[in-house]
Motif scaffolding. Structure first.
Motif, short mmCIF file in Angstrom:
data_model
loop_
_atom_site.label_atom_id
_atom_site.label_comp_id
_atom_site.label_asym_id
_atom_site.label_seq_id
_atom_site.Cartn_x
_atom_site.Cartn_y
_atom_site.Cartn_z
N LYS A 98 0.86 -1.19 0.00
CA LYS A 98 0.00 0.00 0.00
C LYS A 98 0.89 1.23 0.00
N TRP A 99 0.45 2.27 -0.72
CA TRP A 99 1.23 3.50 -0.76
C TRP A 99 1.09 4.25 0.54
N TRP A 100 2.21 4.71 1.06
CA TRP A 100 2.30 5.45 2.31
C TRP A 100 2.76 6.85 1.95
N LEU A 101 1.96 7.86 2.21
CA LEU A 101 2.28 9.23 1.83
C LEU A 101 2.56 10.05 3.09
N THR A 102 3.66 10.81 3.06
CA THR A 102 4.00 11.67 4.20
C THR A 102 4.30 13.08 3.72
N ILE A 103 4.16 14.01 4.65
CA ILE A 103 4.47 15.41 4.39
C ILE A 103 5.13 15.96 5.65
N ASP A 104 6.07 16.88 5.49
CA ASP A 104 6.79 17.45 6.63
C ASP A 104 5.98 18.57 7.28
N GLU A 105 4.75 18.30 7.59
CA GLU A 105 3.85 19.25 8.27
C GLU A 105 3.07 18.46 9.31
N THR A 106 2.54 19.15 10.29
CA THR A 106 1.68 18.49 11.25
C THR A 106 0.22 18.78 10.90
N LYS A 107 -0.66 18.06 11.54
CA LYS A 107 -2.09 18.28 11.33
C LYS A 107 -2.45 19.71 11.73
N ASP A 108 -1.87 20.19 12.83
CA ASP A 108 -2.15 21.57 13.27
C ASP A 108 -1.65 22.60 12.26
N ASP A 109 -0.48 22.33 11.64
CA ASP A 109 0.03 23.24 10.60
C ASP A 109 -0.98 23.36 9.45
N LEU A 110 -1.50 22.22 9.01
CA LEU A 110 -2.44 22.24 7.89
C LEU A 110 -3.80 22.81 8.30
N LYS A 111 -4.21 22.57 9.55
CA LYS A 111 -5.48 23.15 10.01
C LYS A 111 -5.39 24.68 10.07
N ALA A 112 -4.18 25.21 10.30
CA ALA A 112 -3.97 26.65 10.37
C ALA A 112 -3.78 27.27 8.98
N ALA A 113 -3.57 26.44 7.96
CA ALA A 113 -3.35 26.95 6.60
C ALA A 113 -4.66 27.45 5.99
N ARG A 114 -4.51 28.20 4.92
CA ARG A 114 -5.68 28.72 4.20
C ARG A 114 -6.52 27.57 3.65
N GLY A 115 -7.82 27.66 3.84
CA GLY A 115 -8.73 26.63 3.34
C GLY A 115 -9.25 26.96 1.94
N PHE A 116 -9.67 25.93 1.24
CA PHE A 116 -10.22 26.07 -0.11
C PHE A 116 -11.53 25.32 -0.20
N LYS A 117 -12.38 25.75 -1.12
CA LYS A 117 -13.61 25.02 -1.40
C LYS A 117 -13.70 24.83 -2.90
N TYR A 118 -14.38 23.77 -3.30
CA TYR A 118 -14.52 23.46 -4.71
C TYR A 118 -15.69 24.24 -5.27
N ASP A 119 -15.45 24.99 -6.35
CA ASP A 119 -16.48 25.76 -7.03
C ASP A 119 -16.91 24.99 -8.27
N ARG A 120 -18.11 24.43 -8.23
CA ARG A 120 -18.60 23.61 -9.35
C ARG A 120 -18.78 24.42 -10.63
N ALA A 121 -19.13 25.69 -10.50
CA ALA A 121 -19.36 26.52 -11.69
C ALA A 121 -18.08 26.70 -12.49
N SER A 122 -16.96 26.94 -11.81
CA SER A 122 -15.69 27.14 -12.52
C SER A 122 -14.83 25.88 -12.54
N THR A 123 -15.27 24.83 -11.87
CA THR A 123 -14.55 23.56 -11.72
C THR A 123 -13.11 23.77 -11.25
N THR A 124 -12.96 24.66 -10.26
CA THR A 124 -11.67 24.93 -9.67
C THR A 124 -11.81 25.04 -8.15
N TRP A 125 -10.70 24.98 -7.47
CA TRP A 125 -10.67 25.19 -6.03
C TRP A 125 -10.42 26.68 -5.79
N VAL A 126 -11.24 27.31 -4.96
CA VAL A 126 -11.11 28.74 -4.67
C VAL A 126 -10.92 28.93 -3.17
N PRO A 127 -10.22 29.99 -2.76
CA PRO A 127 -10.00 30.23 -1.33
C PRO A 127 -11.33 30.43 -0.60
#
Length: 130
Positions: A98-127
């Motif tokens: 099974k593929w094991w993926l890691t990143i040099d960030e913590t869960k708290d780091d990512l929770k503090a990062a800017r969030g995005f939502k998917y916009d179906r009209a433009s089919t892109t992720w927007v802040p």
């Protein structure tokens, strides 16, 4: 006139079929990976604690993978926040087939990062507007 139109359509169909056949590959390109090695896979921090799951794979017009959308936080999808991380920041390894993926960030780091939502009209992720 009908015979001419039918002949033209037949010619286009034959030409298109021939063209499409020349566009297929005889084998998979060397060193190529499938998106399923990433999509819907779990991501872990360096201490092997689960951060979240990959919800989307971002690809530019040339076909290069540029980023991964990671869902962090929440419980069973409720209250989850989507963040985007650069593709190059995710490291891969294979464990127990099974593929094991890691990143040099913590869960708290990512929770503090800017969030995005998917916009179906433009089919892109927007802040998110927060």
């Amino acid at each position: 006139m009908k015979k001419l139109a039918a002949g033209c359509l037949l010619s286009v169909a034959i030409a298109t079929g021939s063209y499409a056949a020349t566009m297929t590959m005889k084998s998979a390109p060397p060193e190529s990976w499938t998106v399923t090695n990433y999509y819907k896979q779990a991501v872990y921090d360096p201490k092997e604690a689960k951060i979240g799951d990959i919800d989307d794979v971002l690809i530019d017009k040339s076909g290069k993978i540029t980023g991964l959308v990671v869902g962090v936080g929440g419980f069973l999808g409720a209250g989850e926040k989507d963040v985007i991380v650069p593709f190059a920041s995710v490291k891969t390894a294979k464990r127990n087939d099974k593929w094991w993926l890691t990143i040099d960030e913590t869960k708290d780091d990512l929770k503090a990062a800017r969030g995005f939502k998917y916009d179906r009209a433009s089919t892109t992720w927007v802040p998110e507007n927060k």
